[in-house]
Design an enzyme around this catalytic site. Structure first.
Site, PDB file in Angstrom:
ATOM      1  CG  ASP A  24     -11.572  44.144 -28.981  1.00  0.00           C
ATOM      2  OD1 ASP A  24     -11.013  44.665 -28.038  1.00  0.00           O
ATOM      3  OD2 ASP A  24     -12.170  43.193 -29.848  1.00  0.00           O
TER       4      ASP A  24
ATOM      5  CG  ASP B 228     -11.539  62.450 -29.616  1.00  0.00           C
ATOM      6  OD1 ASP B 228     -10.714  62.301 -28.962  1.00  0.00           O
ATOM      7  OD2 ASP B 228     -12.110  62.690 -31.224  1.00  0.00           O
TER       8      ASP B 228
ATOM      9  CE  LYS C  80      -7.620  43.264 -31.065  1.00  0.00           C
ATOM     10  NZ  LYS C  80      -9.183  43.160 -30.708  1.00  0.00           N
TER      11      LYS C  80
ATOM     12  CE1 TYR D 158      -2.311  56.886 -35.076  1.00  0.00           C
ATOM     13  CE2 TYR D 158      -2.273  59.446 -34.118  1.00  0.00           C
ATOM     14  CZ  TYR D 158      -3.098  58.271 -34.340  1.00  0.00           C
ATOM     15  OH  TYR D 158      -4.244  57.925 -34.430  1.00  0.00           O
TER      16      TYR D 158
ATOM     17  CG  ASP E 256      -5.969  60.019 -31.670  1.00  0.00           C
ATOM     18  OD1 ASP E 256      -7.237  61.615 -31.577  1.00  0.00           O
ATOM     19  OD2 ASP E 256      -6.113  60.537 -33.326  1.00  0.00           O
TER      20      ASP E 256
END
Ligand code: NAD
Length: 357
Positions: free
Chosen positions: A224, A252, A192, A141, A248
């Site tokens: 994943d 959620d 990852k 970001y 992020d």
């Protein structure tokens, strides 16, 4: 020592839920003689309307000088046509960056009374108590280079960079180990590393940091797989620590295991100083109708009492009062099920204050 809280209600339901949280804070302030002073300011769309900026200097100064910030939510359809640079949501990024709030803590805990509100089976979600620790001011970001450029052949190229340095990873790993020490003593670091070099560094640094925290069990998981495991068997997790982007998304997913977004608090910390806010947005669809669930914001006050002021008894009292009110069957519309007692935002605030006593 003065203890100051900046209150930034923001837009939409932000003002409604913060009003209830403020009343809860005031009650605890009296009951436990906490000596907390509060001061309010505009942020987001309302700040733009008044001052031409979603984060006016006066609001930023108040936030910088406070020990903690209680924020509602920002944004709404009225401000959507605005340029990105002055959109209400810019205020959040501004506050996070200016105050270097690098550690975002998002608990996903299910209240026994709300197990049936989850979209997953009872046996999968009952007893869930996960803390997602998300790195908040680095990663893709913020990484450079970034942007969209037009190439000589007229096509466009969009770039964002996933950048992490050793100190950035060290400090977030330390937060995760410290949080785990007071909980289930397990950290799962999510990356990852099989594909992304910067998260290969992430894994290496977290592993090195673990040498100073050997009483905590550390595991690593690819993002994943973590997304899948959160749905398959979420009870395996205690603390999850991860990058800005992965956090992020995963927070959620973890959040929704517990039922409603209206139940989820968060803390964004830099040392003891922090900004505390519900996970949800300004919910324009229900704003001004006394329908918003204030519990996420009220539980954000509990996190503030715990992480900034070390007022553990007062923090525990909030959680106990919320449980009690839910056990009594009181529900705002977002968590309402048949046979329960439907109440509004203000009444939920009243009930929680009553339960605090
Ligand atoms: P949202 O979280 O505001 O709403 C999503 C859905 O959840 C809506 O149906 C809403 O009614 C419901 N909901 C949210 N909070 C609730 C609560 N406390 N009680 C009951 N129901 C609740 O997300 P959105 O609709 O995508 O965004 C609306 C606005 O909020 C946008 O302008 C967005 O940019 C902004 N936003 C702000 C923040 C923030 O301030 N931290 C976060 C997310 C979105």
């Amino acid at each position: 020592m003065s203890k100051k809280v900046a209150i930034l209600p923001g837009d939409g339901i932000g003002t409604e839920v913060v009003a209830e949280a403020e009343r809860v804070l005031a009650r605890l302030n009296d009951k436990y003689t906490l000596g907390i002073e509060t001061e309010s300011a505009l942020v987001g769309g309302h700040a733009y309307d008044e001052h031409g900026s979603p984060l006016p200097d006066s609001t930023l100064d108040l936030a910088k000088n406070a020990d903690a910030i209680l924020l509602g939510a920002v944004g709404g359809p009225k401000w959507e046509p605005l340029d990105y640079s002055v959109r209400p949501e810019r205020a959040l990024l501004g506050l996070r960056a200016e105050l270097d709030l690098y550690a975002n803590l998002r608990p996903a805990k299910i209240y026994p009374a709300l197990v049936s509100a989850s979209s997953l089976k009872r046996e999968v979600v009952e007893g869930i108590d996960i803390m997602v620790v998300r790195e908040l001011v680095g990663g893709i970001y913020f990484g450079e280079p970034k942007g969209v450029e037009t190439l000589p052949d007229g096509t466009e190229k969009g770039v964002n960079s996933l950048v992490y340095t050793t100190p950035e990873i060290e400090r977030i790993a330390k937060v995760a180990f410290d949080v785990a020490r007071k909980r289930g003593k397990k950290v799962c670091s999510v990356d990852k590393a099989n594909v992304l070099e910067s998260t290969e560094l992430w894994r290496r640094v977290v592993t090195l940091m673990h040498k100073d925290h050997e009483e905590i069990e550390l595991s690593h998981m690819y993002v994943d797989n973590c997304a899948m495991q959160l749905i398959r068997w979420p009870k395996q997790f205690d603390v999850i620590v991860t990058t800005n982007l992965f956090g992020d998304i995963l927070s959620d997913a973890a959040a929704m295991l517990t039922g409603s977004i209206g139940m989820l608090p968060s803390a964004s910390l830099s040392g003891n100083k922090g900004m505390f806010e519900p996970v949800h947005g300004s919910a324009p669809d229900i704003a001004g109708q006394n329908k918003a669930n204030p519990i996420a914001t009220i539980l954000s006050v509990a996190m503030m009492l715990q992480y900034t002021f070390g007022a553990m008894s007062a923090a525990g009292e909030v959680e106990r009062a919320v449980s009690e009110v839910l056990e009594q069957g009181y529900r705002t519309p977002d968590i309402h099920t048949e046979g329960m007692n439907l109440i509004g935002t203000k009444e939920m605030g009243d009930k929680i204050i009553e339960a605090i006593g």
